[in-house]
Design a protein around this motif. Sequence first.
Motif, PDB file in Angstrom:
ATOM      1  N   ALA A  37      13.271   9.987   7.583  1.00  0.00           N
ATOM      2  CA  ALA A  37      13.490   9.639   8.988  1.00  0.00           C
ATOM      3  C   ALA A  37      13.954  10.837   9.814  1.00  0.00           C
ATOM      4  O   ALA A  37      13.733  10.876  11.029  1.00  0.00           O
ATOM      5  N   GLY A  38      14.533  11.828   9.189  1.00  0.00           N
ATOM      6  CA  GLY A  38      15.066  12.978   9.908  1.00  0.00           C
ATOM      7  C   GLY A  38      14.022  13.805  10.635  1.00  0.00           C
ATOM      8  O   GLY A  38      14.307  14.397  11.677  1.00  0.00           O
ATOM      9  N   HIS A  39      12.810  13.852  10.114  1.00  0.00           N
ATOM     10  CA  HIS A  39      11.777  14.666  10.774  1.00  0.00           C
ATOM     11  C   HIS A  39      11.019  13.880  11.851  1.00  0.00           C
ATOM     12  O   HIS A  39      10.261  14.474  12.617  1.00  0.00           O
ATOM     13  N   TYR A  40      11.238  12.583  11.938  1.00  0.00           N
ATOM     14  CA  TYR A  40      10.486  11.765  12.894  1.00  0.00           C
ATOM     15  C   TYR A  40      10.697  12.195  14.351  1.00  0.00           C
ATOM     16  O   TYR A  40       9.720  12.325  15.095  1.00  0.00           O
ATOM     17  N   PRO A  41      11.935  12.442  14.802  1.00  0.00           N
ATOM     18  CA  PRO A  41      12.112  12.895  16.194  1.00  0.00           C
ATOM     19  C   PRO A  41      11.382  14.214  16.484  1.00  0.00           C
ATOM     20  O   PRO A  41      10.877  14.422  17.587  1.00  0.00           O
ATOM     21  N   THR A  45       8.519  14.666  19.367  1.00  0.00           N
ATOM     22  CA  THR A  45       8.641  15.755  20.341  1.00  0.00           C
ATOM     23  C   THR A  45       7.411  16.652  20.317  1.00  0.00           C
ATOM     24  O   THR A  45       6.880  17.027  21.373  1.00  0.00           O
ATOM     25  N   LEU A  46       6.940  16.985  19.132  1.00  0.00           N
ATOM     26  CA  LEU A  46       5.769  17.856  19.004  1.00  0.00           C
ATOM     27  C   LEU A  46       4.527  17.214  19.617  1.00  0.00           C
ATOM     28  O   LEU A  46       3.796  17.850  20.382  1.00  0.00           O
ATOM     29  N   HIS A  47       4.300  15.950  19.315  1.00  0.00           N
ATOM     30  CA  HIS A  47       3.108  15.268  19.834  1.00  0.00           C
ATOM     31  C   HIS A  47       3.201  15.031  21.341  1.00  0.00           C
ATOM     32  O   HIS A  47       2.190  15.138  22.046  1.00  0.00           O
ATOM     33  N   ASN A  96       1.655   3.489   9.518  1.00  0.00           N
ATOM     34  CA  ASN A  96       2.829   3.596  10.363  1.00  0.00           C
ATOM     35  C   ASN A  96       3.000   5.031  10.810  1.00  0.00           C
ATOM     36  O   ASN A  96       2.497   5.948  10.163  1.00  0.00           O
ATOM     37  N   THR A  97       3.722   5.224  11.898  1.00  0.00           N
ATOM     38  CA  THR A  97       4.082   6.577  12.302  1.00  0.00           C
ATOM     39  C   THR A  97       5.309   7.046  11.530  1.00  0.00           C
ATOM     40  O   THR A  97       5.645   8.219  11.548  1.00  0.00           O
ATOM     41  N   ASN A 148       2.589  22.225  14.017  1.00  0.00           N
ATOM     42  CA  ASN A 148       2.108  21.067  13.260  1.00  0.00           C
ATOM     43  C   ASN A 148       1.938  21.413  11.781  1.00  0.00           C
ATOM     44  O   ASN A 148       2.220  20.583  10.919  1.00  0.00           O
ATOM     45  N   ALA A 149       1.487  22.619  11.477  1.00  0.00           N
ATOM     46  CA  ALA A 149       1.336  23.028  10.073  1.00  0.00           C
ATOM     47  C   ALA A 149       2.684  22.995   9.358  1.00  0.00           C
ATOM     48  O   ALA A 149       2.785  22.523   8.214  1.00  0.00           O
ATOM     49  N   VAL A 150       3.728  23.476  10.033  1.00  0.00           N
ATOM     50  CA  VAL A 150       5.073  23.452   9.454  1.00  0.00           C
ATOM     51  C   VAL A 150       5.532  22.001   9.268  1.00  0.00           C
ATOM     52  O   VAL A 150       6.041  21.621   8.204  1.00  0.00           O
ATOM     53  N   LEU A 151       5.345  21.186  10.303  1.00  0.00           N
ATOM     54  CA  LEU A 151       5.753  19.784  10.235  1.00  0.00           C
ATOM     55  C   LEU A 151       4.979  19.035   9.144  1.00  0.00           C
ATOM     56  O   LEU A 151       5.563  18.247   8.401  1.00  0.00           O
ATOM     57  N   LEU A 152       3.685  19.283   9.053  1.00  0.00           N
ATOM     58  CA  LEU A 152       2.891  18.578   8.041  1.00  0.00           C
ATOM     59  C   LEU A 152       3.312  18.941   6.621  1.00  0.00           C
ATOM     60  O   LEU A 152       3.219  18.109   5.723  1.00  0.00           O
TER      61      LEU A 152
END
Length: 167
Positions: A37-41, A45-47, A96-97, A148-152
């Motif tokens: 859940a920590g990376h969801y915000p 924000t990125l999208h 789900n997102t 996005n590459a980092v987030l993915l």
Amino acid sequence: MYILLILAVTLERLAELVVAKRNSDWSRQHGGTEFGAGHYPVMVTLHSGLLAGCLIEVLALRRPYRPALGRPMLAAVLAAQGLRWWCIASLGRQWNTRVIVVPGASRVVKGPYRLLPHSNYVAVAVEGAALPLIHTAWLTALSFSLANAVLLRVRITVENGALEELT
């Protein structure tokens, strides 16, 4: 026309959030556990930044529309949307997102998931690069794609761990 396209993509994203909320509620009612859940915000924000960046860069820097680039990028965005909704349909209530695992659920291996485990992220990557490039917003395309590459990397690690919970 580009502003209308960004508005249409924004509305599509809101529709995704409605589906995600419904699926999230169902998953939680059936004992679902959320992972990462920590990376969801950061993802939200990125999208959101992608959509804002598309408009800001085009308007503030007066990026031109170049049909030789814009038309294939529009085709790529439309293909990404098709893939995204194929993923959503294939996963059903498990889409789900957020990353939520329902006890006793089985791993989905139909639709695009029979070919590629994280198919939705192909759609995200293609759209994130192509949507800004429809109107030559290359700074937005580049910055989103790198972030996005980092987030993915984080998201896929979380999902793979969560998928190990499935039977």
